[in-house]
Enzyme design. Structure first.
Site, short mmCIF file in Angstrom:
data_model
loop_
_atom_site.label_atom_id
_atom_site.label_comp_id
_atom_site.label_asym_id
_atom_site.label_seq_id
_atom_site.Cartn_x
_atom_site.Cartn_y
_atom_site.Cartn_z
N ARG A 94 11.44 -5.90 4.85
CA ARG A 94 11.12 -4.46 4.78
C ARG A 94 12.05 -3.67 5.69
O ARG A 94 12.32 -4.07 6.81
CB ARG A 94 9.67 -4.22 5.21
CG ARG A 94 9.36 -2.73 5.39
CD ARG A 94 7.91 -2.40 5.21
NE ARG A 94 7.07 -2.88 6.30
CZ ARG A 94 5.75 -2.70 6.34
NH1 ARG A 94 5.14 -2.06 5.35
NH2 ARG A 94 5.05 -3.16 7.33
N LYS A 113 0.83 -1.22 0.00
CA LYS A 113 0.00 0.00 0.00
C LYS A 113 0.86 1.26 0.00
O LYS A 113 0.64 2.16 -0.80
CB LYS A 113 -0.92 0.03 1.24
CG LYS A 113 -1.90 -1.12 1.32
CD LYS A 113 -2.79 -1.02 2.54
CE LYS A 113 -2.05 -1.14 3.85
NZ LYS A 113 -1.40 -2.44 4.08
N ARG A 169 -0.83 -9.48 13.07
CA ARG A 169 -1.37 -8.41 12.21
C ARG A 169 -2.18 -8.99 11.06
O ARG A 169 -3.18 -8.41 10.64
CB ARG A 169 -0.21 -7.54 11.69
CG ARG A 169 0.45 -6.75 12.81
CD ARG A 169 1.70 -6.07 12.35
NE ARG A 169 1.42 -4.98 11.43
CZ ARG A 169 2.30 -4.46 10.60
NH1 ARG A 169 3.54 -4.92 10.57
NH2 ARG A 169 1.96 -3.46 9.83
#
Ligand code: ADP
Ligand code: AMP
Length: 214
Positions: free
Chosen positions: A127, A13, A171
């Protein structure tokens, strides 16, 4: 153009929101970045949000909705915005709809970036985030020019605490329970577009642009 980015944590996103913002010249509003900036700044909001974020849970709606509604009323949002990480629950989506409807407007597109859970776990461990300017990298798929250093602002890159595998699993569960229902919500409104987020970043972006048009 008013665009919402949907998708699991790590679906891409933020990566795509930056590109959408540049292409359509609209601000990129990331609630995760806003919370991280507040944590860094030691604000009350940051202190409250941190407990939830570190546990991989959602920050309560009442701490998120007013913040976003205020933000989208600022001058730079007159021609639209791209929301990244908001809404994440049905009540958040309803709060956004109400705020937009109050000015006689509507959200144009909800873009769902579709990536299966197995790939998310791999992506998140690679990440690397810049907590200074919000830029995001990946050790393999989008490495910075110099290892561990942000290309944009030169700050040190970090593995976010909430990107550790055990938290990522929580999550993902939270995503399936609380955020995934938004796909049906926006489909019902006729503004959902879905892209295959397993493709490379450029291809994902060209698919998004094709669907958003203009
Ligand atoms: P989100 O904002 O949805 O949590 P990010 O945009 O931060 O996700 O992307 C998660 C990680 O995956 C980042 O390290 C990013 O560089 C990487 N990434 C994003 N899109 C792709 C893609 N299409 N292919 C491979 N890696 C990607
Ligand atoms: P992100 O940077 O979008 O991955 O968000 C990181 C964390 O911030 C999430 O796991 C939540 O704890 C919190 N957060 C961000 N946006 C929201 C939101 N819209 N609603 C609730 N919590 C949020």
């Amino acid at each position: 153009m008013k665009v919402i980015m949907l998708g699991a944590p790590g679906a891409g996103k933020g990566t795509q929101a930056v590109r959408v913002a540049a292409a359509y010249q609209i601000p990129h509003i990331s609630t995760g970045d806003i919370f991280r900036a507040n944590i860094k700044g030691g604000t009350e909001l940051g202190k409250k949000a941190k407990t939830f974020m570190d546990a991989g849970k959602l920050v309560p709606d009442e701490l998120v909705c007013d913040l976003v509604v205020d933000r989208i009323q600022q001058d730079d949002c007159k021609n639209g915005y791209v929301l990244d990480g908001f809404p994440r629950t049905i009540p958040q989506a309803e709060a956004l709809d109400a705020a937009v409807a109050a000015i006689g407007d509507k959200v144009d597109y909800a873009v769902d970036i579709d990536v299966p859970d197995e790939e998310i776990i791999t992506r998140m461990s690679g990440r690397r985030a810049c907590l200074s300017c919000g830029a995001t990298y990946h050790t393999k798929f989008n490495p910075p020019k110099a290892e561990g250093v942000c290309d944009t602002c030169g700050a040190a890159l970090v593995l976010r605490d909430d990107d550790k595998p055990e938290t990522v699993r929580t999550r993902l569960n939270v995503y399936h329970e609380q955020t995934q229902p938004l796909i049906d919500y926006y489909n019902g409104k006729g503004i959902l577009v879905t892209v295959d987020g397993t493709q490379n970043m450029d291809k994902v972006f060209s698919d998004i642009k094709e669907k958003l048009g203009e």
